[in-house]
Scaffold this active site. Structure first.
Site, PDB file in Angstrom:
ATOM      1  N   HIS A 182      38.568  75.651  52.126  1.00 19.79           N
ATOM      2  CA  HIS A 182      38.182  76.921  52.303  1.00 19.79           C
ATOM      3  C   HIS A 182      37.807  77.756  51.271  1.00 19.79           C
ATOM      4  CE1 HIS A 182      41.771  79.007  51.383  1.00 19.79           C
ATOM      5  NE2 HIS A 182      42.356  78.079  52.344  1.00 19.79           N
ATOM      6  N   HIS A 215      40.193  77.543  48.047  1.00 15.09           N
ATOM      7  CA  HIS A 215      40.346  76.432  47.245  1.00 15.09           C
ATOM      8  C   HIS A 215      38.966  76.359  46.455  1.00 15.09           C
ATOM      9  CE1 HIS A 215      41.972  74.821  51.278  1.00 15.09           C
ATOM     10  NE2 HIS A 215      42.964  74.925  50.479  1.00 15.09           N
ATOM     11  N   CYS A 256      60.071  75.465  55.782  1.00 18.62           N
ATOM     12  CA  CYS A 256      58.608  75.799  56.205  1.00 18.62           C
ATOM     13  C   CYS A 256      57.812  74.748  55.994  1.00 18.62           C
ATOM     14  CB  CYS A 256      58.095  76.989  55.755  1.00 18.62           C
ATOM     15  SG  CYS A 256      56.084  77.395  55.977  1.00 18.62           S
ATOM     16  N   CYS A 288      54.558  75.320  53.967  1.00 20.25           N
ATOM     17  CA  CYS A 288      54.648  75.391  52.652  1.00 20.25           C
ATOM     18  C   CYS A 288      55.263  74.037  51.942  1.00 20.25           C
ATOM     19  CB  CYS A 288      55.748  76.436  52.060  1.00 20.25           C
ATOM     20  SG  CYS A 288      55.283  78.150  52.296  1.00 20.25           S
ATOM     21  N   CYS A 300      58.232  82.303  57.319  1.00 21.17           N
ATOM     22  CA  CYS A 300      57.969  82.460  56.093  1.00 21.17           C
ATOM     23  C   CYS A 300      56.980  83.399  55.727  1.00 21.17           C
ATOM     24  CB  CYS A 300      57.081  80.944  56.031  1.00 21.17           C
ATOM     25  SG  CYS A 300      56.071  80.993  54.614  1.00 21.17           S
ATOM     26  N   HIS A 325      53.107  82.300  55.547  1.00 21.44           N
ATOM     27  CA  HIS A 325      52.423  81.753  56.644  1.00 21.44           C
ATOM     28  C   HIS A 325      52.911  82.375  57.859  1.00 21.44           C
ATOM     29  CE1 HIS A 325      52.163  78.359  53.659  1.00 21.44           C
ATOM     30  NE2 HIS A 325      50.853  78.117  54.141  1.00 21.44           N
ATOM     31  N   LYS A 337      46.550  87.447  53.037  1.00 19.11           N
ATOM     32  CA  LYS A 337      46.137  86.353  52.550  1.00 19.11           C
ATOM     33  C   LYS A 337      45.267  85.484  53.469  1.00 19.11           C
ATOM     34  CE  LYS A 337      47.591  81.680  50.858  1.00 19.11           C
ATOM     35  NZ  LYS A 337      48.657  80.781  51.052  1.00 19.11           N
ATOM     36  N   LYS A 369      44.508  78.769  55.984  1.00 22.65           N
ATOM     37  CA  LYS A 369      44.223  77.993  57.122  1.00 22.65           C
ATOM     38  C   LYS A 369      45.042  78.156  58.269  1.00 22.65           C
ATOM     39  CE  LYS A 369      44.396  74.359  54.183  1.00 22.65           C
ATOM     40  NZ  LYS A 369      44.060  73.365  53.628  1.00 22.65           N
TER      41      LYS A 369
HETATM   42  N1  MSP Z   1      49.204  70.447  48.107  1.00 19.25           N
HETATM   43  C1  MSP Z   1      49.531  71.668  47.294  1.00 19.25           C
HETATM   44  C2  MSP Z   1      49.199  71.623  46.004  1.00 19.25           C
HETATM   45  C3  MSP Z   1      49.890  70.535  45.307  1.00 19.25           C
HETATM   46  S1  MSP Z   1      49.467  70.626  43.471  1.00 19.25           S
HETATM   47  C4  MSP Z   1      50.176  69.605  42.714  1.00 19.25           C
HETATM   48  C5  MSP Z   1      48.939  73.075  47.865  1.00 19.25           C
HETATM   49  N2  MSP Z   1      47.669  72.710  48.591  1.00 19.25           N
HETATM   50  S2  MSP Z   1      46.722  74.159  49.409  1.00 19.25           S
HETATM   51  O1  MSP Z   1      45.789  73.328  49.793  1.00 19.25           O
HETATM   52  O2  MSP Z   1      47.561  74.659  50.080  1.00 19.25           O
HETATM   53  O3  MSP Z   1      46.236  74.674  48.145  1.00 19.25           O
HETATM   54  C6  MSP Z   1      46.612  75.624  47.341  1.00 19.25           C
HETATM   55  C7  MSP Z   1      46.000  76.333  46.413  1.00 19.25           C
HETATM   56  O4  MSP Z   1      44.446  76.691  46.953  1.00 19.25           O
HETATM   57  C8  MSP Z   1      46.191  77.800  45.835  1.00 19.25           C
HETATM   58  O5  MSP Z   1      47.114  77.690  44.915  1.00 19.25           O
HETATM   59  C9  MSP Z   1      45.060  78.062  45.305  1.00 19.25           C
HETATM   60  O6  MSP Z   1      44.580  77.221  44.221  1.00 19.25           O
HETATM   61  C10 MSP Z   1      43.940  77.910  46.519  1.00 19.25           C
HETATM   62  N3  MSP Z   1      44.024  78.786  47.587  1.00 19.25           N
HETATM   63  C11 MSP Z   1      44.399  78.489  48.779  1.00 19.25           C
HETATM   64  N4  MSP Z   1      44.121  79.866  49.603  1.00 19.25           N
HETATM   65  C12 MSP Z   1      43.741  80.845  48.727  1.00 19.25           C
HETATM   66  C13 MSP Z   1      43.371  82.089  48.835  1.00 19.25           C
HETATM   67  N5  MSP Z   1      43.566  82.762  49.961  1.00 19.25           N
HETATM   68  N6  MSP Z   1      43.055  82.766  47.773  1.00 19.25           N
HETATM   69  C14 MSP Z   1      43.168  82.130  46.347  1.00 19.25           C
HETATM   70  N7  MSP Z   1      43.354  80.777  46.328  1.00 19.25           N
HETATM   71  C15 MSP Z   1      43.749  80.217  47.345  1.00 19.25           C
HETATM   72  O7  MSP Z   1      49.297  73.938  47.796  1.00 19.25           O
END
Ligand code: MSP
Length: 490
Positions: A31, A34, A139, A142, A156, A159, A306, A309
């Site tokens: 999304h 990311h 959770c 997380c 959590c 989430h 926030k 997903k």
């Molecule tokens: N898989 C772990 C990360 C492991 S790194 C060794 C993870 N993945 S995640 O798919 O949940 O991605 C989290 C990251 O996605 C956040 O830290 C950020 O970089 C990005 N984001 C996810 N949602 C976001 C927002 N709503 N806003 C900004 N960044 C976001 O955690």
């Protein structure tokens, strides 16, 4: 002490820059959140390449653990098949967004799995792992335990999901042993945490004391087996964080270690700023080089909540790229609010940036200038920098570089757009259509200056908007006008 020869060789070598994004969970398609981190990393990577640095830009996917296993089960698929289907979705979006990463890393890479196993074995041998029983609130979204006081109505905080009590006998990483060492390294700036407000948060939390963390699971089959107890699998975060290290070995980039910058959002800063460096020290000793900087940006929110997903309120990057193009999305996301803070984002906001900053300001400027150069038969040489020297240029590239390196992307863009606005004003005020009748020399000079500025603008925006930068240069050379950001019917 290096010999003179070595020192000369060292200074003539290109600087190395190693930047990473988190590896994203493949429980669902990517999304726009990311995309935000990944675009920022790409801007930095392009900026450093433009400077002549040697860049290693790593991104990828996090593919083990309970969360992925659950998602695969929901989809009625084996996890191996499920992750193989989803990882390419990330690669496709990055391609669409013009993300020029060096390598795309997947934690199901067998070489990585083997190295993770060796790494944990070494930490175990070094005496930093112990078996204990543990009961806590977990959770799955997380992939971590929470303390009761951290929950909001038993859920959590990230989430809004019920945490489940889990009881396990598993292996603990003795994180508490690293408290003093981490505080020292962070305070001395050996490992920089940014922004400063987050550094202070991490430091105060560290000073309250550290709890050891469980790093194995008995109930999760989808993971790398613990080498000294194959009934258990390695905790997904332990496996995932190691990607930054194993990648340098897998892709023969050892000389890029340690990373110059790990980028992420604030949700996972603790893992990167505390657990990760402690893992490295447990492995390689107190002198093992730690990441130079860990930087946490804010969250994209929708109406203050926030975007995630799990909450189901996400923007699909494919949809906005199809509508506005990659460059406009890259620009709008980084321009909207300071990197490091939270901010609301919407398709409407991207659309407004497209129309105003890009179409009306930049696109229009280029189109007008090219049209006038043709119409009044002016000879310009935009790349010559005839009339504006580096010192008098309003577009001060060293300041823009500094802002980019300080991760102040929004301010860098604001500064570039000041010059766009200045050029538009200069045209309106000097009225080339009147000069064409009264003062041809002044007309030529005006259009030479503006085209020099347009050339400089194209260079300054290149890390942010690589396609637009190329199109601008081409139009300035060929004088074949073509709208950069055509009007979009809403
Ligand atoms: N898989 C772990 C990360 C492991 S790194 C060794 C993870 N993945 S995640 O798919 O949940 O991605 C989290 C990251 O996605 C956040 O830290 C950020 O970089 C990005 N984001 C996810 N949602 C976001 C927002 N709503 N806003 C900004 N960044 C976001 O955690």
């Amino acid at each position: 002490m290096n010999s003179l020869f070595d020192r000369v060789k060292l200074t003539s070598m290109a600087k190395k820059f190693y930047v990473t994004t988190p590896i994203y969970y493949v429980n669902d398609v990517p999304h726009i959140g990311h995309a935000y981190t990944t675009i920022a990393a790409d801007v930095l990577a392009r900026h450093h390449r433009q400077k002549g640095d040697d860049v290693f830009f790593l991104t990828g996917t996090d593919e083990h653990g309970a969360k992925i296993a659950e998602a695969a089960a929901r989809a009625g698929k084996e996890p191996e098949i499920f992750v193989d289907e989803l990882a390419p979705k990330f690669q496709e979006v990055w391609k669409k967004l013009n993300i020029n990463y060096s390598e795309f890393f997947r934690t199901t890479n067998p070489e990585h799995e083997k190295m993770v196993s060796e790494f944990i074995q070494k930490i175990y041998n070094n005496g930093f792992i112990e078996k204990r029983s543990y009961t806590g609130l977990y959770c799955v979204s997380c992939e971590r335990y929470y303390k009761p006081e951290e929950l909001i109505d038993g859920k959590c905080p990230d989430h809004n999901r019920e945490c489940v009590e889990q009881s396990e006998e598993n292996y603990f990483f003795l994180l508490s042993k690293f408290q003093d060492q981490l505080i020292k390294k962070i305070e001395l700036g050996e490992m920089v945490i940014g922004p400063a407000s987050r550094k202070n948060e991490i430091l105060s939390k560290l000073k309250l004391g550290l709890e050891d963390v469980s790093i194995s699971r008995t109930n999760v089959k989808w993971g790398i087996p613990v080498p000294f107890d194959p009934d258990q699998t390695i905790y997904v975060w332990f496996d995932a964080l190691l990607n930054y290290f194993t990648a340098t070995k897998i892709y023969h980039k050892e000389d890029f270690w340690p990373a110059d910058l790990h980028l992420m959002a604030k949700d996972i800063l603790w893992f990167h700023a505390v657990i990760w460096p402690a893992m490295l020290s447990a492995y390689g000793g107190a002198d093992f080089p730690l990441p130079r900087q860990v930087f946490a940006h804010g969250f994209f929110t929708i109406n203050g909540q926030k975007m995630s997903k799990t909450l189901g309120n996400v923007i699909d990057p494919n949809e906005v790229v199809d509508k506005f193009g990659a460059d406009a999305v890259r620009y709008a996301l980084l321009r909207e609010f300071p990197f490091g803070e939270d901010g609301d984002i919407s398709v409407k906001k991207i659309g407004e940036r497209y129309k105003n900053d890009l179409g009306n300001s930049l696109g229009n400027l280029l189109q007008r200038v090219v049209a006038m150069i043709n119409k009044y038969n002016v000879k310009v040489d935009p790349s010559k920098k005839n009339l504006i020297s580096d010192t008098v240029s309003m577009l001060h590239q060293p300041s823009i570089n500094k802002l980019i390196e300080e991760l102040r992307f929004d301010t860098a863009l604001v500064n570039i757009w000041r010059v766009v606005d200045f050029c538009n004003r200069a045209i309106n005020e000097n009225k080339p259509w009147e000069l064409a009748k009264s003062d041809k020399t002044k007309l030529d000079e005006l259009l030479q200056i503006i085209s020099e500025y347009l050339f400089r603008i194209s260079e300054a925006i290149a890390p942010f908007m690589p396609e637009t930068a190329e199109k601008m240069k081409k139009q300035l050379e060929t004088l074949q006008p073509e709208p950069l950001f055509p009007r979009i019917e809403s």
